[in-house]
Scaffold this motif. Structure first.
Motif, PDB file in Angstrom:
ATOM      1  N   GLN A 229       0.845  -1.231  -0.052  1.00 47.48           N
ATOM      2  CA  GLN A 229      -0.121   0.151  -0.124  1.00 47.48           C
ATOM      3  C   GLN A 229       0.867   1.341   0.088  1.00 47.48           C
ATOM      4  N   MET A 230       0.910   1.877  -0.962  1.00 46.02           N
ATOM      5  CA  MET A 230       1.993   2.990  -1.176  1.00 46.02           C
ATOM      6  C   MET A 230       1.320   4.434  -0.706  1.00 46.02           C
ATOM      7  N   ASP A 231       0.421   4.486   0.257  1.00 49.13           N
ATOM      8  CA  ASP A 231       0.436   5.540   0.908  1.00 49.13           C
ATOM      9  C   ASP A 231       0.618   5.379   2.420  1.00 49.13           C
ATOM     10  N   TYR A 232       1.112   4.157   2.769  1.00 51.81           N
ATOM     11  CA  TYR A 232       1.609   3.888   3.993  1.00 51.81           C
ATOM     12  C   TYR A 232       2.987   4.099   4.347  1.00 51.81           C
ATOM     13  N   ARG A 233       3.282   4.991   5.361  1.00 53.67           N
ATOM     14  CA  ARG A 233       4.348   5.724   5.614  1.00 53.67           C
ATOM     15  C   ARG A 233       5.494   5.016   5.444  1.00 53.67           C
ATOM     16  N   PRO A 234       5.734   3.296   6.358  1.00 48.00           N
ATOM     17  CA  PRO A 234       6.974   2.703   6.030  1.00 48.00           C
ATOM     18  C   PRO A 234       7.159   2.183   4.748  1.00 48.00           C
ATOM     19  N   ASN A 235       6.081   1.974   3.788  1.00 45.57           N
ATOM     20  CA  ASN A 235       6.175   1.675   2.419  1.00 45.57           C
ATOM     21  C   ASN A 235       7.040   2.630   1.500  1.00 45.57           C
ATOM     22  N   VAL A 236       6.369   3.938   1.975  1.00 44.71           N
ATOM     23  CA  VAL A 236       6.955   5.182   1.202  1.00 44.71           C
ATOM     24  C   VAL A 236       8.261   5.205   1.450  1.00 44.71           C
ATOM     25  N   ASP A 268       2.618  11.531  -3.814  1.00 47.45           N
ATOM     26  CA  ASP A 268       3.360  12.199  -4.845  1.00 47.45           C
ATOM     27  C   ASP A 268       4.957  11.811  -4.562  1.00 47.45           C
ATOM     28  N   ALA A 269       5.267  11.830  -3.203  1.00 46.31           N
ATOM     29  CA  ALA A 269       6.671  11.353  -2.929  1.00 46.31           C
ATOM     30  C   ALA A 269       7.145  10.053  -3.780  1.00 46.31           C
ATOM     31  N   VAL A 270       6.061   9.169  -3.782  1.00 43.61           N
ATOM     32  CA  VAL A 270       6.435   7.857  -4.508  1.00 43.61           C
ATOM     33  C   VAL A 270       6.318   8.063  -6.050  1.00 43.61           C
ATOM     34  N   ARG A 271       5.358   8.806  -6.439  1.00 47.91           N
ATOM     35  CA  ARG A 271       5.331   9.015  -7.895  1.00 47.91           C
ATOM     36  C   ARG A 271       6.382   9.865  -8.294  1.00 47.91           C
ATOM     37  N   ALA A 272       7.133  10.796  -7.798  1.00 45.69           N
ATOM     38  CA  ALA A 272       8.233  11.307  -8.051  1.00 45.69           C
ATOM     39  C   ALA A 272       9.366  10.575  -8.302  1.00 45.69           C
ATOM     40  N   LEU A 273       9.586   9.387  -7.704  1.00 39.85           N
ATOM     41  CA  LEU A 273      10.511   8.420  -7.968  1.00 39.85           C
ATOM     42  C   LEU A 273      10.620   7.918  -9.496  1.00 39.85           C
ATOM     43  N   ALA A 274       9.388   7.772 -10.273  1.00 40.78           N
ATOM     44  CA  ALA A 274       9.497   7.277 -11.448  1.00 40.78           C
ATOM     45  C   ALA A 274      10.579   7.826 -12.527  1.00 40.78           C
ATOM     46  N   ILE A 279       9.753   2.037 -12.053  1.00 39.40           N
ATOM     47  CA  ILE A 279       8.480   1.991 -12.401  1.00 39.40           C
ATOM     48  C   ILE A 279       7.568   2.240 -11.444  1.00 39.40           C
ATOM     49  N   VAL A 280       6.491   3.136 -11.353  1.00 39.48           N
ATOM     50  CA  VAL A 280       5.598   3.207 -10.333  1.00 39.48           C
ATOM     51  C   VAL A 280       4.168   2.818 -10.819  1.00 39.48           C
ATOM     52  N   THR A 281       3.744   1.656 -10.523  1.00 36.02           N
ATOM     53  CA  THR A 281       2.256   1.219 -11.167  1.00 36.02           C
ATOM     54  C   THR A 281       1.192   1.793 -10.738  1.00 36.02           C
ATOM     55  N   GLY A 282       1.013   2.204  -9.415  1.00 30.99           N
ATOM     56  CA  GLY A 282      -0.209   2.457  -9.069  1.00 30.99           C
ATOM     57  C   GLY A 282      -1.032   1.097  -8.488  1.00 30.99           C
ATOM     58  N   GLU A 283      -2.221   1.036  -8.528  1.00 22.93           N
ATOM     59  CA  GLU A 283      -2.916  -0.074  -8.450  1.00 22.93           C
ATOM     60  C   GLU A 283      -2.989  -1.001  -9.797  1.00 22.93           C
ATOM     61  N   VAL A 284      -2.840  -2.377  -9.229  1.00 18.69           N
ATOM     62  CA  VAL A 284      -2.926  -3.213 -10.148  1.00 18.69           C
ATOM     63  C   VAL A 284      -4.038  -4.405  -9.992  1.00 18.69           C
ATOM     64  N   ALA A 285      -4.557  -4.974 -10.946  1.00 21.68           N
ATOM     65  CA  ALA A 285      -5.647  -5.792 -10.921  1.00 21.68           C
ATOM     66  C   ALA A 285      -5.016  -7.104 -10.284  1.00 21.68           C
ATOM     67  N   ASP A 286      -3.888  -7.499 -10.460  1.00 22.17           N
ATOM     68  CA  ASP A 286      -3.376  -8.872  -9.943  1.00 22.17           C
ATOM     69  C   ASP A 286      -1.981  -8.643  -9.473  1.00 22.17           C
ATOM     70  N   VAL A 287      -1.425  -8.586  -8.367  1.00 27.40           N
ATOM     71  CA  VAL A 287      -0.220  -8.595  -7.984  1.00 27.40           C
ATOM     72  C   VAL A 287       0.677  -9.640  -8.523  1.00 27.40           C
ATOM     73  N   ARG A 288       0.030 -10.715  -8.787  1.00 25.82           N
ATOM     74  CA  ARG A 288       0.879 -12.335  -9.012  1.00 25.82           C
ATOM     75  C   ARG A 288       1.733 -11.926 -10.285  1.00 25.82           C
ATOM     76  N   GLY A 289       1.074 -11.231 -11.327  1.00 24.10           N
ATOM     77  CA  GLY A 289       1.935 -10.931 -12.393  1.00 24.10           C
ATOM     78  C   GLY A 289       3.195 -10.301 -12.282  1.00 24.10           C
ATOM     79  N   TRP A 290       3.311  -9.320 -11.625  1.00 27.47           N
ATOM     80  CA  TRP A 290       4.447  -8.394 -11.006  1.00 27.47           C
ATOM     81  C   TRP A 290       5.456  -9.555 -10.529  1.00 27.47           C
TER      82      TRP A 290
END
Length: 398
Positions: A229-236, A268-274, A279-290
């Protein structure tokens, strides 16, 4: 025998992030053994659709929660409480609980996450099971160490207030549950609580299976993947640390390597890493593919409590994993994942795996076998049967 009331800080459906995955599987396990009523909050509009919970619950109600962090903090200061509680304080929730307790015969309340403990009535005569998951107060203590100025004081205050609340909660419930032995030990040591038990997280190894049917993403070349979850501080903070400090070291030896940050609601801080390399994907339908496309999966969290679902998922997908020491600590991986504390440690481990495909694949296969042996949900949740059985026995005896 009475029913069970399940209180959750976030609706368990859909089970698409770490806390919801645990809550959903616990709810499913309990619903197979008792009649369950669910009351929960939602902070995502999609979670207001409770149809996916119909088969598990005798009744259910999901309340929308949109109190701002600023409002919660101001209330906390005025009331002398932790903001973690005021953020979830709701008249509608209190009324919903009172209604259920009036209409139904409830002998057990299962409280999922510490924020919900404030809703257990002081005069409730049945059994209360408190699933803390992990010790939130220590998370805020970690935040305080890295903060400056007023924010440092706020985080330290939150840690202190929340720890007092956790201690008081443990004193009034029948069992306090944590996701790892390390977390349970810390809680016993810091609070003096007696009835502390470990109920570890599990993983659906049929769903997270490299042989299952899903679409693999089309990325080419060496690919390092981080999920969450990329708005969770430890993940960011983890994503930023890896992208800025660790990835450049890896690319010295493997110049075409790319880093994919996979997860919903990137800040925004995560998107700025792109960049060309990130690659910053945002939400994906199925994480297994990645995960299936990853040459290596990383979990470089500086702050991590309990068992990280993201690590179990990668292991189940037979991917080689390199984790920070905090992210690896709660997992019984038996050497099937690699870990490190510093930039050089993690960069070296990933670099070695990228350069040795045979070792990487062997490590991934071993990781999957370890997860299958150790982390099936039915086995992990089995101790809950005894807890609710005791509740039923006490009710019948009365």
């Amino acid at each position: 025998m009475g029913d069970l009331l399940f209180l959750a800080h976030r609706s368990p459906f859909p089970p698409d992030r770490g806390d919801k995955i645990r809550a959903y599987n616990v709810l499913k396990y309990l619903a197979e053994r008792k009649r369950v009523h669910l009351l929960a909050f939602a902070d995502d509009r999609r979670d207001l659709d409770d149809g996916g919970l119909a088969s598990l619950t005798a009744s259910r109600k999901v309340f929308w929660r949109d109190k701002s962090r600023v409002a919660a903090t101001l209330e906390a200061m005025a009331q002398g409480k932790p903001a973690s509680l005021t953020a979830f304080d709701s008249t509608a929730m209190r009324e919903g609980i009172a209604d259920i307790l009036t209409r139904e015969t409830i002998d057990t309340i299962y409280v999922f996450s510490g924020q919900m403990a404030q809703y257990v009535p002081a005069d409730f005569a049945g059994r209360v099971i408190m699933d803390f998951c992990d010790m939130d107060s220590l998370k805020f203590a970690d935040y305080a160490k890295d903060a400056r100025g007023p924010m440092r004081w706020l985080m330290a205050r939150e840690a202190d207030k929340l720890r007092s609340f956790e201690r008081a909660t443990a004193d009034r419930v029948h069992a306090s549950l944590f996701v790892s032995a390390a977390e349970a030990h810390l809680f016993r040591t810091m609070t003096g609580a007696k009835n502390v038990q470990v109920i570890e997280n599990g993983i659906d190894t049929d769903f997270f299976d490299p042989e299952a049917a899903f679409k693999i993403v089309g990325e080419r070349g060496p690919l390092i993947v981080f999920t969450g979850q990329m708005d969770y501080r430890p993940n960011v903070e983890a994503a930023a640390w890896f992208a800025r400090d660790i990835l450049p070291v890896i690319r010295v030896a493997h110049s075409t390597t790319r880093f994919a940050i996979v997860g919903r609601n990137p800040t925004d801080a995560v998107r700025a890493l792109a960049s060309d390399a990130v690659i910053v994907t945002g939400e994906v339908a199925d994480v297994r593919g990645w995960l299936a496309a990853a040459t290596c999966v990383v979990a470089p969290l500086k702050i991590a409590r309990g068992i990280q679902n993201k690590v179990l998922e990668a292991m189940a997908m037979a991917r080689p994993v390199v984790a920070s020491e905090p992210a690896a600590e709660g997992i019984d991986h038996d050497g099937t994942i690699l870990s490190g504390a510093r930039v050089d440690d993690i960069a070296r481990a990933v670099t070695d795996l990228l350069g040795d495909k045979r070792r990487a694949e062997a490590l991934g296969r071993s990781a999957r076998e370890q997860v299958k042996r150790r982390y099936g949900w039915e086995a992990r949740l089995a101790p809950l049967g005894a807890l609710i059985g005791k509740a039923a026995a006490a009710r019948n005896a009365a």
